[in-house]
Motif scaffolding. Sequence first.
Motif, PDB file in Angstrom:
ATOM      1  N   ILE A 134      57.412 -20.690-121.477  1.00 37.53           N
ATOM      2  CA  ILE A 134      58.631 -20.163-120.873  1.00 37.53           C
ATOM      3  C   ILE A 134      59.628 -19.875-121.984  1.00 37.53           C
ATOM      4  CG2 ILE A 134      60.522 -20.657-119.271  1.00 37.53           C
ATOM      5  CD1 ILE A 134      57.745 -20.330-117.960  1.00 37.53           C
ATOM      6  N   VAL A 135      60.224 -18.692-121.938  1.00 35.35           N
ATOM      7  CA  VAL A 135      61.217 -18.275-122.915  1.00 35.35           C
ATOM      8  C   VAL A 135      62.580 -18.233-122.231  1.00 35.35           C
ATOM      9  CG1 VAL A 135      61.918 -16.387-124.446  1.00 35.35           C
ATOM     10  CG2 VAL A 135      59.486 -16.899-124.131  1.00 35.35           C
ATOM     11  N   ALA A 136      63.589 -18.818-122.863  1.00 38.19           N
ATOM     12  CA  ALA A 136      64.939 -18.794-122.289  1.00 38.19           C
ATOM     13  C   ALA A 136      65.347 -17.347-122.034  1.00 38.19           C
ATOM     14  CB  ALA A 136      65.930 -19.470-123.226  1.00 38.19           C
ATOM     15  N   GLY A 137      65.803 -17.064-120.833  1.00 36.71           N
ATOM     16  CA  GLY A 137      66.206 -15.713-120.453  1.00 36.71           C
ATOM     17  C   GLY A 137      65.059 -14.816-120.024  1.00 36.71           C
ATOM     18  N   GLY A 138      63.811 -15.260-120.207  1.00 37.22           N
ATOM     19  CA  GLY A 138      62.644 -14.462-119.832  1.00 37.22           C
ATOM     20  C   GLY A 138      62.225 -14.716-118.392  1.00 37.22           C
ATOM     21  N   THR A 139      61.258 -13.915-117.932  1.00 31.27           N
ATOM     22  CA  THR A 139      60.752 -14.060-116.562  1.00 31.27           C
ATOM     23  C   THR A 139      59.230 -14.133-116.575  1.00 31.27           C
ATOM     24  OG1 THR A 139      62.618 -12.827-115.651  1.00 31.27           O
ATOM     25  CG2 THR A 139      60.656 -12.990-114.270  1.00 31.27           C
ATOM     26  N   LEU A 140      58.695 -15.082-115.854  1.00 27.18           N
ATOM     27  CA  LEU A 140      57.254 -15.230-115.636  1.00 27.18           C
ATOM     28  C   LEU A 140      57.021 -15.116-114.141  1.00 27.18           C
ATOM     29  CD1 LEU A 140      54.338 -16.072-116.498  1.00 27.18           C
ATOM     30  CD2 LEU A 140      55.074 -18.444-116.141  1.00 27.18           C
ATOM     31  N   LYS A 141      56.063 -14.265-113.743  1.00 26.61           N
ATOM     32  CA  LYS A 141      55.713 -14.117-112.332  1.00 26.61           C
ATOM     33  C   LYS A 141      54.328 -14.722-112.107  1.00 26.61           C
ATOM     34  CE  LYS A 141      58.338  -9.936-111.330  1.00 26.61           C
ATOM     35  NZ  LYS A 141      58.254  -8.571-110.785  1.00 26.61           N
ATOM     36  N   LEU A 142      54.246 -15.610-111.111  1.00 27.29           N
ATOM     37  CA  LEU A 142      52.985 -16.266-110.765  1.00 27.29           C
ATOM     38  C   LEU A 142      52.677 -16.040-109.300  1.00 27.29           C
ATOM     39  CD1 LEU A 142      53.551 -19.727-112.489  1.00 27.29           C
ATOM     40  CD2 LEU A 142      52.158 -17.829-113.329  1.00 27.29           C
ATOM     41  N   ARG A 143      51.377 -16.016-109.007  1.00 28.28           N
ATOM     42  CA  ARG A 143      50.964 -15.948-107.612  1.00 28.28           C
ATOM     43  C   ARG A 143      50.071 -17.130-107.290  1.00 28.28           C
ATOM     44  NH1 ARG A 143      45.731 -12.148-107.318  1.00 28.28           N
ATOM     45  NH2 ARG A 143      45.474 -12.905-105.192  1.00 28.28           N
ATOM     46  N   LEU A 144      50.244 -17.630-106.069  1.00 28.92           N
ATOM     47  CA  LEU A 144      49.431 -18.725-105.549  1.00 28.92           C
ATOM     48  C   LEU A 144      48.532 -18.155-104.471  1.00 28.92           C
ATOM     49  CD1 LEU A 144      52.269 -21.371-105.032  1.00 28.92           C
ATOM     50  CD2 LEU A 144      50.894 -20.970-107.078  1.00 28.92           C
ATOM     51  N   GLY A 145      47.267 -18.496-104.508  1.00 26.49           N
ATOM     52  CA  GLY A 145      46.355 -17.977-103.502  1.00 26.49           C
ATOM     53  C   GLY A 145      45.112 -18.821-103.392  1.00 26.49           C
ATOM     54  N   PHE A 146      44.141 -18.266-102.696  1.00 22.94           N
ATOM     55  CA  PHE A 146      42.856 -18.927-102.490  1.00 22.94           C
ATOM     56  C   PHE A 146      41.743 -17.943-102.798  1.00 22.94           C
ATOM     57  CE2 PHE A 146      45.772 -21.127 -99.693  1.00 22.94           C
ATOM     58  CZ  PHE A 146      45.423 -22.453 -99.850  1.00 22.94           C
ATOM     59  N   THR A 147      40.655 -18.442-103.367  1.00 23.16           N
ATOM     60  CA  THR A 147      39.469 -17.617-103.573  1.00 23.16           C
ATOM     61  C   THR A 147      38.681 -17.571-102.273  1.00 23.16           C
ATOM     62  OG1 THR A 147      38.160 -19.496-104.299  1.00 23.16           O
ATOM     63  CG2 THR A 147      39.345 -18.268-106.012  1.00 23.16           C
ATOM     64  N   ARG A 148      37.632 -16.782-102.237  1.00 20.68           N
ATOM     65  CA  ARG A 148      36.814 -16.660-101.022  1.00 20.68           C
ATOM     66  C   ARG A 148      36.203 -17.983-100.574  1.00 20.68           C
ATOM     67  NH1 ARG A 148      36.773 -11.591 -99.652  1.00 20.68           N
ATOM     68  NH2 ARG A 148      36.731  -9.922-101.178  1.00 20.68           N
ATOM     69  N   ASP A 149      35.975 -18.894-101.531  1.00 21.65           N
ATOM     70  CA  ASP A 149      35.397 -20.188-101.147  1.00 21.65           C
ATOM     71  C   ASP A 149      36.465 -21.243-100.851  1.00 21.65           C
ATOM     72  OD1 ASP A 149      36.308 -20.800-103.684  1.00 21.65           O
ATOM     73  OD2 ASP A 149      34.386 -21.501-104.446  1.00 21.65           O
ATOM     74  N   GLY A 150      37.742 -20.837-100.786  1.00 21.27           N
ATOM     75  CA  GLY A 150      38.818 -21.751-100.421  1.00 21.27           C
ATOM     76  C   GLY A 150      39.423 -22.522-101.577  1.00 21.27           C
ATOM     77  N   THR A 151      39.081 -22.157-102.811  1.00 24.92           N
ATOM     78  CA  THR A 151      39.633 -22.830-103.978  1.00 24.92           C
ATOM     79  C   THR A 151      41.055 -22.335-104.236  1.00 24.92           C
ATOM     80  OG1 THR A 151      37.417 -22.987-104.945  1.00 24.92           O
ATOM     81  CG2 THR A 151      39.281 -23.252-106.447  1.00 24.92           C
ATOM     82  N   TYR A 152      41.955 -23.273-104.500  1.00 26.05           N
ATOM     83  CA  TYR A 152      43.324 -22.910-104.854  1.00 26.05           C
ATOM     84  C   TYR A 152      43.306 -22.154-106.180  1.00 26.05           C
ATOM     85  CZ  TYR A 152      45.045 -26.135-101.322  1.00 26.05           C
ATOM     86  OH  TYR A 152      45.318 -26.747-100.135  1.00 26.05           O
ATOM     87  N   GLN A 153      44.251 -21.224-106.340  1.00 19.86           N
ATOM     88  CA  GLN A 153      44.357 -20.534-107.620  1.00 19.86           C
ATOM     89  C   GLN A 153      45.827 -20.304-107.958  1.00 19.86           C
ATOM     90  OE1 GLN A 153      42.325 -16.779-107.448  1.00 19.86           O
ATOM     91  NE2 GLN A 153      43.796 -15.853-106.068  1.00 19.86           N
ATOM     92  N   ILE A 154      46.104 -20.279-109.234  1.00 25.03           N
ATOM     93  CA  ILE A 154      47.433 -19.954-109.745  1.00 25.03           C
ATOM     94  C   ILE A 154      47.217 -18.995-110.906  1.00 25.03           C
ATOM     95  CG2 ILE A 154      47.439 -22.078-111.113  1.00 25.03           C
ATOM     96  CD1 ILE A 154      50.508 -22.023-110.910  1.00 25.03           C
ATOM     97  N   THR A 155      47.787 -17.793-110.789  1.00 25.05           N
ATOM     98  CA  THR A 155      47.544 -16.762-111.793  1.00 25.05           C
ATOM     99  C   THR A 155      48.825 -15.973-112.064  1.00 25.05           C
ATOM    100  OG1 THR A 155      46.864 -15.198-110.074  1.00 25.05           O
ATOM    101  CG2 THR A 155      45.113 -16.454-111.145  1.00 25.05           C
ATOM    102  N   PRO A 156      48.912 -15.402-113.270  1.00 19.46           N
ATOM    103  CA  PRO A 156      50.042 -14.485-113.520  1.00 19.46           C
ATOM    104  C   PRO A 156      49.874 -13.241-112.682  1.00 19.46           C
ATOM    105  CG  PRO A 156      48.652 -14.745-115.486  1.00 19.46           C
ATOM    106  CD  PRO A 156      48.043 -15.557-114.403  1.00 19.46           C
ATOM    107  N   THR A 157      50.980 -12.563-112.393  1.00 21.79           N
ATOM    108  CA  THR A 157      50.920 -11.366-111.564  1.00 21.79           C
ATOM    109  C   THR A 157      51.970 -10.358-112.013  1.00 21.79           C
ATOM    110  OG1 THR A 157      50.962 -10.528-109.295  1.00 21.79           O
ATOM    111  CG2 THR A 157      52.479 -12.296-109.802  1.00 21.79           C
ATOM    112  N   ALA A 158      51.726  -9.114-111.700  1.00 23.00           N
ATOM    113  CA  ALA A 158      52.691  -8.044-111.948  1.00 23.00           C
ATOM    114  C   ALA A 158      53.475  -7.743-110.691  1.00 23.00           C
ATOM    115  CB  ALA A 158      51.975  -6.782-112.416  1.00 23.00           C
ATOM    116  N   PHE A 159      53.102  -8.372-109.569  1.00 22.13           N
ATOM    117  CA  PHE A 159      53.767  -8.135-108.299  1.00 22.13           C
ATOM    118  C   PHE A 159      55.032  -8.924-108.231  1.00 22.13           C
ATOM    119  CE2 PHE A 159      49.346  -7.068-107.421  1.00 22.13           C
ATOM    120  CZ  PHE A 159      49.488  -5.850-106.836  1.00 22.13           C
TER     121      PHE A 159
END
Length: 144
Positions: A119-144
Amino acid sequence: MKGIIATVAVSLLLAGCSATRPISADAAKPVPANQIFAYNQPDARAGTVVVTRDIGLSGSKCPVAFYVDGKVAAHVDNGQTMTLHVPSGSHIFGSGPAGSGVCGVVSRTAHLREASFDIVAGGTLKLRLGFTRDGTYQITPTAF
């Protein structure tokens, strides 16, 4: 024979719909303030972390716990977004089960997924939380 083909077709259709899909932070609903437990106060030494939970059927009725360095920062429901203010530096972000009843049946630590981000002061990080097809939790960067 037609019954078998119909059963296979329905099974494939349901399997294809079971994973979540991204939604933009602009289109998502805000996480209610009572579901954000930390990092909700602006700080000049912090960076902005925008966390958006996917939409879709998989896990849709259960909140997802969002962790910062092993501590629960928020509970995020299907199609919600929030902005956190996290101090600059390297942090471990995670997502896993939250809630009680059916939502809390699984082991939190066994299903927790984590990723490290700087994390950079003044910067922005976008993350998405979701599930894979087998129901596994995921956390990934996103452009959305």
